[in-house]
Design a protein around this motif. Structure first.
Motif, mmCIF file in Angstrom:
data_model
loop_
_atom_site.group_PDB
_atom_site.id
_atom_site.type_symbol
_atom_site.label_atom_id
_atom_site.label_comp_id
_atom_site.label_asym_id
_atom_site.label_seq_id
_atom_site.Cartn_x
_atom_site.Cartn_y
_atom_site.Cartn_z
ATOM 1 N N UNK A 1 0.847 -1.199 0.000
ATOM 2 C CA UNK A 1 0.000 0.000 0.000
ATOM 3 C C UNK A 1 0.881 1.247 0.000
ATOM 4 N N UNK A 2 0.514 2.153 -0.857
ATOM 5 C CA UNK A 2 1.341 3.359 -0.991
ATOM 6 C C UNK A 2 1.230 4.238 0.257
ATOM 7 N N UNK A 3 2.377 4.584 0.804
ATOM 8 C CA UNK A 3 2.427 5.475 1.959
ATOM 9 C C UNK A 3 3.639 6.396 1.827
ATOM 10 N N UNK A 4 3.726 7.341 2.727
ATOM 11 C CA UNK A 4 4.823 8.314 2.671
ATOM 12 C C UNK A 4 6.175 7.612 2.626
ATOM 13 N N UNK A 6 7.498 5.924 0.220
ATOM 14 C CA UNK A 6 7.601 4.803 -0.708
ATOM 15 C C UNK A 6 8.022 5.332 -2.073
ATOM 16 N N UNK A 7 8.783 4.515 -2.786
ATOM 17 C CA UNK A 7 9.042 4.807 -4.194
ATOM 18 C C UNK A 7 7.996 4.039 -5.007
ATOM 19 N N UNK A 8 7.254 4.778 -5.806
ATOM 20 C CA UNK A 8 6.126 4.208 -6.540
ATOM 21 C C UNK A 8 6.418 4.282 -8.040
ATOM 22 N N UNK A 9 6.159 3.177 -8.721
ATOM 23 C CA UNK A 9 6.220 3.179 -10.186
ATOM 24 C C UNK A 9 4.804 3.171 -10.735
ATOM 25 N N UNK A 10 4.538 4.104 -11.618
ATOM 26 C CA UNK A 10 3.188 4.288 -12.157
ATOM 27 C C UNK A 10 3.200 4.255 -13.676
ATOM 28 N N UNK A 11 2.168 3.666 -14.245
ATOM 29 C CA UNK A 11 1.812 3.985 -15.622
ATOM 30 C C UNK A 11 0.674 4.984 -15.517
ATOM 31 N N UNK A 12 0.757 6.050 -16.277
ATOM 32 C CA UNK A 12 -0.328 7.020 -16.201
ATOM 33 C C UNK A 12 -0.588 7.637 -17.560
ATOM 34 N N UNK A 48 -3.567 8.551 -4.652
ATOM 35 C CA UNK A 48 -2.712 7.361 -4.760
ATOM 36 C C UNK A 48 -2.441 6.727 -3.402
ATOM 37 N N UNK A 49 -2.550 7.529 -2.352
ATOM 38 C CA UNK A 49 -2.281 7.053 -0.989
ATOM 39 C C UNK A 49 -3.101 5.788 -0.715
ATOM 40 N N UNK A 50 -2.432 4.724 -0.283
ATOM 41 C CA UNK A 50 -3.138 3.508 0.115
ATOM 42 C C UNK A 50 -3.417 2.532 -1.008
ATOM 43 N N UNK A 51 -3.106 2.884 -2.253
ATOM 44 C CA UNK A 51 -3.316 1.942 -3.349
ATOM 45 C C UNK A 51 -2.273 0.831 -3.293
ATOM 46 N N UNK A 52 -2.606 -0.303 -3.914
ATOM 47 C CA UNK A 52 -1.705 -1.459 -3.925
ATOM 48 C C UNK A 52 -1.212 -1.724 -5.340
ATOM 49 N N UNK A 53 -0.183 -2.554 -5.464
ATOM 50 C CA UNK A 53 0.347 -2.916 -6.778
ATOM 51 C C UNK A 53 -0.771 -3.545 -7.610
ATOM 52 N N UNK A 138 4.604 -0.788 -9.250
ATOM 53 C CA UNK A 138 5.512 -1.280 -8.209
ATOM 54 C C UNK A 138 5.529 -0.306 -7.042
ATOM 55 N N UNK A 139 5.780 -0.848 -5.870
ATOM 56 C CA UNK A 139 5.930 -0.028 -4.663
ATOM 57 C C UNK A 139 7.084 -0.615 -3.862
ATOM 58 N N UNK A 140 7.978 0.216 -3.424
ATOM 59 C CA UNK A 140 9.040 -0.254 -2.515
ATOM 60 C C UNK A 140 9.402 0.884 -1.572
#
Ligand code: ZN
Length: 161
Positions: A1-4, A6-12, A48-53, A138-140
């Protein structure tokens, strides 16, 4: 889950209210950003906050939570003498200035008429309602170095080192 932090990879994909495509992520390399650092517009970051892969979401962002309202007074004409003497001013150049409320504003030079320079301090997307289609790839957790720099490294992130 996206949180402060985190490095997030997005397609947008970003469209305006007319359905015209304004921007999209690279097909082969999702956009990477450090969450919670204001690297994406506030309305999108909040959504985006709280979304999952694997999550996909349609996000509508108002100008106030996007690139701001269009401010007519930021589109103005100033004297050449306000700019550094040793710089050859050309359309498209950007300068930073301080607004009356002490905010830093980036002005873009629109055109030059003799000693008068037409500038616009509005973001090109100011006043636009933004329509994002996002997919979380991706989220890490961010590395210590990324947190120190305040941005994501690696694929789709900053490439300055
Ligand atoms: Zn860095």
């Amino acid at each position: 889950m996206i949180k402060k932090n985190d490095v997030v990879n997005l397609n947008y994909c970003l469209k305006n209210s007319k359905g015209e495509e304004l921007d999209r992520s690279d097909k082969d390399q999702p956009f990477a950003y450090l969450h919670g650092m204001g690297q994406v517009v506030p309305g999108l970051e909040k959504a985006l906050e709280g979304l999952a892969i694997g999550d996909k979401k349609e996000v509508t962002v108002s100008p106030a939570e996007g690139y701001g309202d269009f401010v007519p007074t930021l589109k103005t004409q100033v004297e050449r003498s306000n700019f550094p003497k040793d710089v050859d001013i050309k359309p498209g150049m950007q300068f930073e200035a301080e607004a009356e409320d002490k905010r830093r504003i980036i002005f873009e030079v629109i055109s030059i008429e003799g000693d008068k320079i037409n500038i616009d301090g509005n973001h090109p997307l100011a006043g636009e309602t933004l329509h994002f289609s996002v997919e979380v790839m991706a989220i890490r957790e961010a590395t210590q170095e990324e947190l120190t720099h305040g941005h994501a490294h690696g694929e789709g992130g900053a490439h300055h080192h």
